[in-house]
Scaffold this motif. Structure first.
Motif, mmCIF file in Angstrom:
data_model
loop_
_atom_site.group_PDB
_atom_site.id
_atom_site.type_symbol
_atom_site.label_atom_id
_atom_site.label_comp_id
_atom_site.label_asym_id
_atom_site.label_seq_id
_atom_site.Cartn_x
_atom_site.Cartn_y
_atom_site.Cartn_z
ATOM 1 N N ASN A 9 0.836 -1.030 0.144
ATOM 2 C CA ASN A 9 -0.453 -0.252 -0.106
ATOM 3 C C ASN A 9 0.721 1.224 0.163
ATOM 4 O O ASN A 9 1.725 0.902 0.649
ATOM 5 C CB ASN A 9 -0.915 0.144 1.354
ATOM 6 C CG ASN A 9 -1.654 -1.273 1.321
ATOM 7 O OD1 ASN A 9 -2.956 -0.915 0.834
ATOM 8 N ND2 ASN A 9 -1.397 -2.039 1.917
ATOM 9 N N PRO A 27 -7.387 4.371 5.645
ATOM 10 C CA PRO A 27 -8.487 3.737 5.509
ATOM 11 C C PRO A 27 -9.207 2.604 5.715
ATOM 12 O O PRO A 27 -9.268 1.569 4.709
ATOM 13 C CB PRO A 27 -9.954 5.312 5.647
ATOM 14 C CG PRO A 27 -9.121 4.900 4.509
ATOM 15 C CD PRO A 27 -7.889 4.588 4.239
ATOM 16 N N PRO A 28 -9.822 1.754 6.772
ATOM 17 C CA PRO A 28 -10.467 0.407 6.478
ATOM 18 C C PRO A 28 -11.707 0.804 4.929
ATOM 19 O O PRO A 28 -12.355 1.937 4.607
ATOM 20 C CB PRO A 28 -11.078 0.361 7.284
ATOM 21 C CG PRO A 28 -10.764 0.820 8.773
ATOM 22 C CD PRO A 28 -10.384 2.208 8.104
ATOM 23 N N ASP A 29 -10.850 -0.492 4.185
ATOM 24 C CA ASP A 29 -12.309 0.183 3.140
ATOM 25 C C ASP A 29 -12.110 -1.687 2.927
ATOM 26 O O ASP A 29 -11.857 -2.740 2.038
ATOM 27 C CB ASP A 29 -11.742 0.290 1.602
ATOM 28 C CG ASP A 29 -12.403 -0.056 0.829
ATOM 29 O OD1 ASP A 29 -13.595 1.063 0.954
ATOM 30 O OD2 ASP A 29 -12.139 -0.989 -0.361
ATOM 31 N N ASP A 30 -13.673 -2.292 2.702
ATOM 32 C CA ASP A 30 -13.910 -3.645 2.352
ATOM 33 C C ASP A 30 -14.263 -4.203 0.963
ATOM 34 O O ASP A 30 -13.134 -5.065 0.874
ATOM 35 C CB ASP A 30 -15.120 -3.855 2.764
ATOM 36 C CG ASP A 30 -15.928 -4.069 4.803
ATOM 37 O OD1 ASP A 30 -14.597 -4.575 5.244
ATOM 38 O OD2 ASP A 30 -16.568 -3.843 4.655
ATOM 39 N N GLU A 31 -13.643 -3.822 0.504
ATOM 40 C CA GLU A 31 -13.597 -4.093 -1.179
ATOM 41 C C GLU A 31 -11.706 -3.506 -1.497
ATOM 42 O O GLU A 31 -11.454 -4.948 -2.028
ATOM 43 C CB GLU A 31 -14.361 -2.942 -1.975
ATOM 44 C CG GLU A 31 -13.916 -3.444 -3.429
ATOM 45 C CD GLU A 31 -14.290 -1.857 -4.348
ATOM 46 O OE1 GLU A 31 -14.599 -2.289 -5.982
ATOM 47 O OE2 GLU A 31 -14.554 -0.921 -3.947
ATOM 48 N N VAL A 32 -11.401 -2.932 -0.827
ATOM 49 C CA VAL A 32 -9.784 -3.057 -0.839
ATOM 50 C C VAL A 32 -9.266 -4.411 -0.072
ATOM 51 O O VAL A 32 -8.042 -4.759 -0.513
ATOM 52 C CB VAL A 32 -9.461 -2.396 -1.263
ATOM 53 C CG1 VAL A 32 -7.479 -2.163 -1.156
ATOM 54 C CG2 VAL A 32 -9.363 -0.542 -1.720
ATOM 55 N N TRP A 146 -3.634 4.848 -2.683
ATOM 56 C CA TRP A 146 -3.927 5.288 -1.548
ATOM 57 C C TRP A 146 -4.634 6.796 -2.223
ATOM 58 O O TRP A 146 -3.654 7.922 -2.276
ATOM 59 C CB TRP A 146 -4.223 5.656 -0.469
ATOM 60 C CG TRP A 146 -4.146 3.469 -0.114
ATOM 61 C CD1 TRP A 146 -3.302 3.032 -0.087
ATOM 62 C CD2 TRP A 146 -5.751 3.336 0.382
ATOM 63 N NE1 TRP A 146 -4.119 1.828 0.365
ATOM 64 C CE2 TRP A 146 -5.384 1.939 1.063
ATOM 65 C CE3 TRP A 146 -6.624 3.286 0.695
ATOM 66 C CZ2 TRP A 146 -6.546 0.425 1.710
ATOM 67 C CZ3 TRP A 146 -7.924 3.191 1.555
ATOM 68 C CH2 TRP A 146 -7.428 1.694 1.445
ATOM 69 N N PHE A 173 -11.265 1.287 -7.530
ATOM 70 C CA PHE A 173 -11.645 0.803 -6.648
ATOM 71 C C PHE A 173 -12.743 1.970 -5.842
ATOM 72 O O PHE A 173 -12.619 3.385 -6.350
ATOM 73 C CB PHE A 173 -11.059 0.519 -5.102
ATOM 74 C CG PHE A 173 -10.587 -0.269 -5.166
ATOM 75 C CD1 PHE A 173 -10.942 -2.129 -4.973
ATOM 76 C CD2 PHE A 173 -8.905 -0.599 -5.740
ATOM 77 C CE1 PHE A 173 -10.288 -2.908 -4.885
ATOM 78 C CE2 PHE A 173 -8.154 -1.678 -6.200
ATOM 79 C CZ PHE A 173 -9.499 -2.937 -5.592
ATOM 80 N N ASN A 175 -13.783 4.249 -3.724
ATOM 81 C CA ASN A 175 -13.118 5.102 -2.993
ATOM 82 C C ASN A 175 -11.758 5.810 -3.289
ATOM 83 O O ASN A 175 -11.344 6.655 -1.993
ATOM 84 C CB ASN A 175 -12.585 4.604 -1.043
ATOM 85 C CG ASN A 175 -11.813 3.285 -1.967
ATOM 86 O OD1 ASN A 175 -10.629 3.186 -2.361
ATOM 87 N ND2 ASN A 175 -10.685 2.974 -0.485
#
Length: 193
Positions: A9, A27-32, A146, A173, A175
């Motif tokens: 990352n 930041p937390p992201d379910d898709e990533v 990111w 993604f 985000n």
């Protein structure tokens, strides 16, 4: 024969940690997270520097992480399934199964490991990855970029090294994160072509 993949990352300005050593700008992201887990599932062996290994070992030593969600349980399972090699001159023991310590990075041993592998290997930790890049062992570089500028810190890619890359794939993604998958030009799976 397996490929050696550097997966990391990074901020848009190329850092894996800010100047204080923090990466809390991720930041937390379910898709990533699910996408990263998919990459991890393809790896049979994970090569780590000491600091990254110690940060990642919680995926085996802290069962409460996997209990938080199905996504986290899937990641923990994938992480635990892989063999791990930790490169450290100071670590005296490991806290996870199927893990061994190597005192120094030996390019010939890693080349042999790749040749014998039935699946891909990943290298984690910027310092260790720099050694693998210098030795011509990295086959793919996968950057999860990111959308943040941190302004300084630990670079995600080695400095003082020239490498030409071919874009193999990309993914956006929701985000704003972008995954970039590069192959190192002029290299076969065994190193320099």
């Amino acid at each position: 024969m397996g490929k050696l993949i550097y997966l990391t990352n990074v901020s848009i300005d190329g850092y894996i940690e800010d100047e204080s050593g923090s990466f809390n700008w991720l930041p937390p992201d379910d898709e990533v997270f699910a996408f990263t887990t998919g990459i991890l599932r393809t790896a049979g062996t994970l090569l780590y520097g000491r600091r990254l290994y110690q940060a990642m070992a919680v995926w085996e030593t802290d069962a409460s992480l996997a209990a938080r969600s199905d996504l986290m349980a899937t990641f923990a399972s994938a992480w635990q399934a892989a063999s791990k090699i930790v490169y450290s001159t100071t670590l005296s023991e490991v806290s996870t199964a199927d893990t061994r310590i190597e005192r120094r990075f030996d390019p010939a041993a890693v080349r042999d490991l790749k040749a014998a592998a039935g699946s891909d290997l990943t290298v984690g930790g910027a310092g260790l990855a720099a050694q693998a890049f210098q030795a011509g062992l990295v086959d793919e570089c996968r950057l999860i970029v990111w959308p943040v500028i941190v302004g300084g810190g630990k670079p995600g890619l080695p400095t003082g090294l020239r490498a030409d890359l071919d874009l193999l794939d990309e993914r956006r993604f929701g985000n704003g994160v972008v995954h970039l998958r590069y192959g190192l030009r002029g290299r076969s799976a065994g190193g320099v072509a």
